[in-house]
Each structure stands twice: as C-alpha cells, then as structure tokens.
Design a protein around this motif. Structure first.
Motif, PDB file in Angstrom:
ATOM      1  N   MET A 174       1.058  -1.289   0.480  1.00  0.00           N
ATOM      2  CA  MET A 174       0.295   0.516  -0.112  1.00  0.00           C
ATOM      3  C   MET A 174       0.788   1.122  -0.044  1.00  0.00           C
ATOM      4  N   PHE A 175       0.395   2.338  -0.725  1.00  0.00           N
ATOM      5  CA  PHE A 175       1.251   3.380  -0.665  1.00  0.00           C
ATOM      6  C   PHE A 175      -0.379   4.676  -1.066  1.00  0.00           C
ATOM      7  N   ALA A 176       0.286   5.621  -0.713  1.00  0.00           N
ATOM      8  CA  ALA A 176      -1.206   7.063  -0.418  1.00  0.00           C
ATOM      9  C   ALA A 176      -0.288   7.781  -1.134  1.00  0.00           C
ATOM     10  N   ARG A 177      -1.771   8.395  -2.342  1.00  0.00           N
ATOM     11  CA  ARG A 177      -1.156   9.249  -2.983  1.00  0.00           C
ATOM     12  C   ARG A 177      -2.553  10.626  -2.757  1.00  0.00           C
ATOM     13  N   VAL A 178      -1.400  11.763  -2.223  1.00  0.00           N
ATOM     14  CA  VAL A 178      -2.304  12.943  -1.584  1.00  0.00           C
ATOM     15  C   VAL A 178      -2.183  14.111  -2.305  1.00  0.00           C
ATOM     16  N   SER A 179      -3.496  15.272  -3.157  1.00  0.00           N
ATOM     17  CA  SER A 179      -2.910  15.755  -3.773  1.00  0.00           C
ATOM     18  C   SER A 179      -4.473  17.403  -3.552  1.00  0.00           C
ATOM     19  N   TYR A 180      -3.771  18.414  -3.706  1.00  0.00           N
ATOM     20  CA  TYR A 180      -3.806  19.416  -3.014  1.00  0.00           C
ATOM     21  C   TYR A 180      -4.829  19.777  -4.731  1.00  0.00           C
ATOM     22  N   ASP A 211      -3.651  -7.273   7.513  1.00  0.00           N
ATOM     23  CA  ASP A 211      -5.120  -6.926   7.321  1.00  0.00           C
ATOM     24  C   ASP A 211      -5.744  -5.542   6.940  1.00  0.00           C
ATOM     25  N   GLY A 212      -4.770  -4.608   6.399  1.00  0.00           N
ATOM     26  CA  GLY A 212      -5.328  -3.548   5.793  1.00  0.00           C
ATOM     27  C   GLY A 212      -5.059  -2.209   7.150  1.00  0.00           C
ATOM     28  N   ALA A 213      -3.564  -2.938   7.629  1.00  0.00           N
ATOM     29  CA  ALA A 213      -3.498  -1.839   8.454  1.00  0.00           C
ATOM     30  C   ALA A 213      -2.536  -1.120   7.441  1.00  0.00           C
ATOM     31  N   ALA A 214      -2.318  -0.542   7.501  1.00  0.00           N
ATOM     32  CA  ALA A 214      -0.693   0.810   7.185  1.00  0.00           C
ATOM     33  C   ALA A 214       0.419   1.458   7.803  1.00  0.00           C
ATOM     34  N   SER A 215       0.759   1.635   7.859  1.00  0.00           N
ATOM     35  CA  SER A 215       1.937   3.208   8.475  1.00  0.00           C
ATOM     36  C   SER A 215       3.226   3.391   7.898  1.00  0.00           C
ATOM     37  N   PHE A 216       2.460   4.895   7.847  1.00  0.00           N
ATOM     38  CA  PHE A 216       3.732   5.746   6.476  1.00  0.00           C
ATOM     39  C   PHE A 216       4.241   6.987   7.201  1.00  0.00           C
ATOM     40  N   ASN A 217       2.930   7.049   8.494  1.00  0.00           N
ATOM     41  CA  ASN A 217       3.902   8.943   9.085  1.00  0.00           C
ATOM     42  C   ASN A 217       4.554   9.897   7.667  1.00  0.00           C
ATOM     43  N   TRP A 218       3.470   9.997   6.779  1.00  0.00           N
ATOM     44  CA  TRP A 218       4.518  11.208   5.863  1.00  0.00           C
ATOM     45  C   TRP A 218       4.088  12.579   6.112  1.00  0.00           C
ATOM     46  N   GLN A 237       3.410  11.951  -2.485  1.00  0.00           N
ATOM     47  CA  GLN A 237       3.000  10.208  -3.035  1.00  0.00           C
ATOM     48  C   GLN A 237       4.080  10.056  -1.775  1.00  0.00           C
ATOM     49  N   THR A 238       3.674   8.989  -0.915  1.00  0.00           N
ATOM     50  CA  THR A 238       4.342   8.287   0.245  1.00  0.00           C
ATOM     51  C   THR A 238       4.668   6.964  -0.215  1.00  0.00           C
ATOM     52  N   ASP A 239       5.346   6.490   0.506  1.00  0.00           N
ATOM     53  CA  ASP A 239       6.527   5.244   0.274  1.00  0.00           C
ATOM     54  C   ASP A 239       5.475   4.267   0.350  1.00  0.00           C
ATOM     55  N   THR A 240       5.929   2.950   0.502  1.00  0.00           N
ATOM     56  CA  THR A 240       5.672   2.086  -0.157  1.00  0.00           C
ATOM     57  C   THR A 240       5.323   1.228   1.373  1.00  0.00           C
ATOM     58  N   HIS A 241       4.226   1.027   2.056  1.00  0.00           N
ATOM     59  CA  HIS A 241       3.974  -0.869   2.878  1.00  0.00           C
ATOM     60  C   HIS A 241       3.969  -1.567   2.577  1.00  0.00           C
ATOM     61  N   TRP A 242       5.205  -2.051   2.021  1.00  0.00           N
ATOM     62  CA  TRP A 242       5.146  -3.386   1.647  1.00  0.00           C
ATOM     63  C   TRP A 242       4.629  -4.877   2.331  1.00  0.00           C
TER      64      TRP A 242
END
Length: 400
Positions: A114-120, A137-144, A128-133
């Motif tokens: 999982m990774f996230a894309r954020v746009s304003y 359980d659908g629980a990813a951690s980014f702190n981005w 874009q965040t880094d990837t949680h490989w």
C-alpha cells in the motif's frame, strides 16, 4: 444580468430602492455606520425571488448643511475603502499517519503493498508516500508529511479540497486503486482567513493614551502593547505551537476497529504520553472513510479508513520553522517517527516466507504440506503391509 455573447443579455432579477426615503430620513442619517442589506432579486415573469444581493447604500443631499434645521450632515463623510483585502500566504501541512480495515487487493495472500497519493486542489502531479510492503489486515503505517503553499483570498474556490487515494503497488503490472476520499478545506480556510484579517485590523497601531504611558504598556512604534495575541504571526517571542489552524476531527466518526475495548485502551495509553506538537499546538488526528466503486448499481462501498492531520500555517511562520517532505530533514513540527509494522528481511527463511506470503497463504501451504505428508505415510504403511497380508492370505488358502 446574464451576459450573452451571441444574443442580448438576459435579466436574472432586479431590486428597487426609494432614495428619498433614505435622504430625508433623520433616523437613517443618525446611524453612524449604515448596515449591509440583503435585497431579494425579482423578475416580472415570476413571483418567486431569483436570489439575493448583498449591498450597501449611503445617500444624502450635497447641500443639506445649508439648513441647520434639517439635522443632516453639513458635508459628505469620507469615502469608505471597499477594495477587497489582499491575499494571505499560508502553508498547508498534511501528515498521513496510518490506515485500518483496508480491503485486500491481493486475493491470494490477502495483503496489500500500500501507498497513498495526496493532492491539493487541481494540481497535476500529486504527492506520494512511500510503500508499506506486505501490509497485513489493512493496517499500513506511513508517518508521511505533504506540504503545499496556498494563497487565501476573500473568495472561496471549489478547488480548495484535499484528495487522498490509497493504491496497491504491483511490480509486474499496473497499480490497483483501492479507494479515495475527498475533504473540503473551505471551512478551515475561511476560519483562518477571517481570524487573521480580524486580528490584523484589531492590532493596527493606535496612538498611546495617558494610561498606557503610565502603565509602561507602549510598544515600539507607538502601538499598544496590550491586547489579544496576533493570530497567524510568528514573532520571536511567540512559541511555534501558538500559530496556525487545524482540521477538526469528529469524535463520532471512527473505524470499527477503533471502537473495540482493546483499541480504546491503546488510545488512552498513547494519549497518556507526551502530545505530538505541531505549529498549531497539539496535533489532532482525523479518521476519514475511504470509498471505492463496486457496489450494487455502481454505488460506492467502504474500502477502509485512513488517519491524517492537517494544519494551516502562516507563510512567515513556515519559513521560520520549516518542515521537510515525508520524513526528510528538517523533520520537525512535528517530528515524524519511523513507521511501525514494516516488512524487514530475516535470517530465518521461514520468517521471510511468513512475511512475504502472509499468514493465510502460509496456513494453507502448511495444511497442504501436512496432508501430503500424512498421505505419503499412509501409502508407505500400506505398501509395507501388502506383503504380510498377501502371505497370510496364501497360508490360509493352502492350509484350507
């Protein structure tokens, strides 16, 4: 009017005021500040109002002062400054913390990369965040952290929104979209713009009074040293956590996994520690539901939850206390820790297989392996028993 380039302009609605009722009304002239009026717009073709118009009117005769009995001002008052206020420079800082209850897109392993894309607004390239490989359980951690410079004016724009999309990264084909959520930032921007404009107007330099001089409360330049702190400024004497505005969370909106007794106890334990400080004080984390299309009749379905925090910082404060993208330096306000629960290689091959394949697939492989071993042992035992059974059968036949 509705402007038309090819035909005549169309009338939307109009309003009519009787100026004589204002000019010769002493009560009207007695008002030190004339009120802003909301007038209904009407058209001869309909009795229904076609909208409302905000307007301000002040009217008086130019020679009213020649007759003292009129009670009207002798000279017109000075003109009001009605130019729109200038734009304010701000910095929008968004931190993507973690996710929960995200639907898996790898059906074989029930995991996501999982990774996230954020746009304003309408920017063409989102951050874009880094990837949680191998996220389980659908629980990813980014702190981005994501950062944008924004300019706020007295008019709100439709593009003042934040779009966050979750994706499942694939190395051999295209990435899969998990879902997205759109957050309107207009209430946050409106509150920040109005409070900063009001504070600047309230703290405009005023001539000192005798009481100010006696109390020693006169600051440099003749401005009054007492009063409310300036909102949206970052002077050297102001701590960095005293400026800015935050996106407010709704305590009623939480993912199902955060409503359990275990999650409540963990949350109370984490809140007992030192708070995470941002430019606007203690950071407030907001849970947002992520939706994806795929339900009946094309209706969106809930695809998971993501936790973010968003704060709006004045540009001068952001320059004094900068923050890097992601977890890059300067990693401050707040200092983002490394993400938790990430996949790491191990010297134990079984641990690596468990982390890569996931608990579900590993359990299936283990069950299949146990079944194969049991079947092999049964076949070997049967092969060893066949000669004995055949010998017993022959002996019984011969001894008949």
């Amino acid at each position: 009017m509705d402007a038309d380039l090819l035909d005549s302009d169309d009338l939307i609605g109009s309003t009519t005021l009787d100026l004589e009722d204002r000019v010769f009304n002493r009560e009207w002239h007695a008002l030190p500040v004339k009120p802003v009026e909301w007038r209904s717009l009407r058209t001869p073709l309909s009795n229904t109002p076609q909208g409302r118009l905000s307007m301000w009117l002040d009217a008086f005769p130019a020679d009213a002062g020649s007759d003292p009995r009129s009670g009207l001002p002798a000279h017109p008052p000075p003109k009001w400054e009605i130019a729109p206020p200038t734009e304010q420079a701000w910095e929008l800082r968004v931190v993507v913390w973690r996710t929960t209850n995200v639907l898996p897109h790898d059906t074989l392993t029930s995991m996501n990369d999982m990774f996230a894309r954020v746009s304003y607004g309408g920017e063409p390239k989102p951050q874009q965040t880094d990837t949680h490989w191998r996220c389980r359980d659908g629980a990813a951690s980014f702190n981005w952290r994501c950062v944008w410079r924004v300019a706020l004016g007295h008019k709100r724009r439709v593009s003042e929104r934040l779009t966050l999309a979750l994706w499942d990264r694939d190395l051999l084909k295209y990435n899969d979209a998990i879902g997205e959520v759109v957050v309107s930032l207009q209430p946050l921007f409106r509150r920040a713009y109005r409070e900063r404009a009001a504070s600047r107007h309230a703290l405009a330099p005023q001539p000192p009074t005798d009481s100010d001089v006696e109390a020693g409360g006169v600051a440099d330049g003749g401005a009054r040293g007492r009063g409310a702190p300036r909102v949206g400024a970052a002077p050297a004497s102001t701590p960095p956590s005293a400026v800015g505005f935050q996106l407010e969370p709704d305590p009623r909106i939480r993912p199902p996994s955060e409503r359990s007794l275990r999650a409540v106890a963990a949350r109370l334990w984490s809140e007992a520690g030192p708070p995470v400080e941002g430019m606007a004080g203690e950071l407030k984390r907001v849970w947002l539901p992520v939706h994806a299309r795929g339900g009946t009749a094309g209706k969106p379905i809930e695809a998971g939850w993501v936790q973010i925090s968003a704060e709006l910082v004045p540009a001068e404060a952001a320059d004094a206390y900068p923050a890097g993208l992601g977890r890059a330096e300067p990693n401050a306000m707040p200092a983002l820790p490394p993400p938790a629960g990430r996949f790491t290689l191990s010297l134990n091959p079984l641990v690596n297989c468990y982390n890569i394949l996931g608990p579900g697939l590993c359990a299936s492989i283990g069950c299949a392996a146990c079944g194969i071993v049991c079947a092999g042992l049964g076949a070997l035992l049967l092969l060893q028993m066949v000669p004995v059974l055949a010998a017993n059968l022959v002996t019984e036949i011969l001894l008949g």
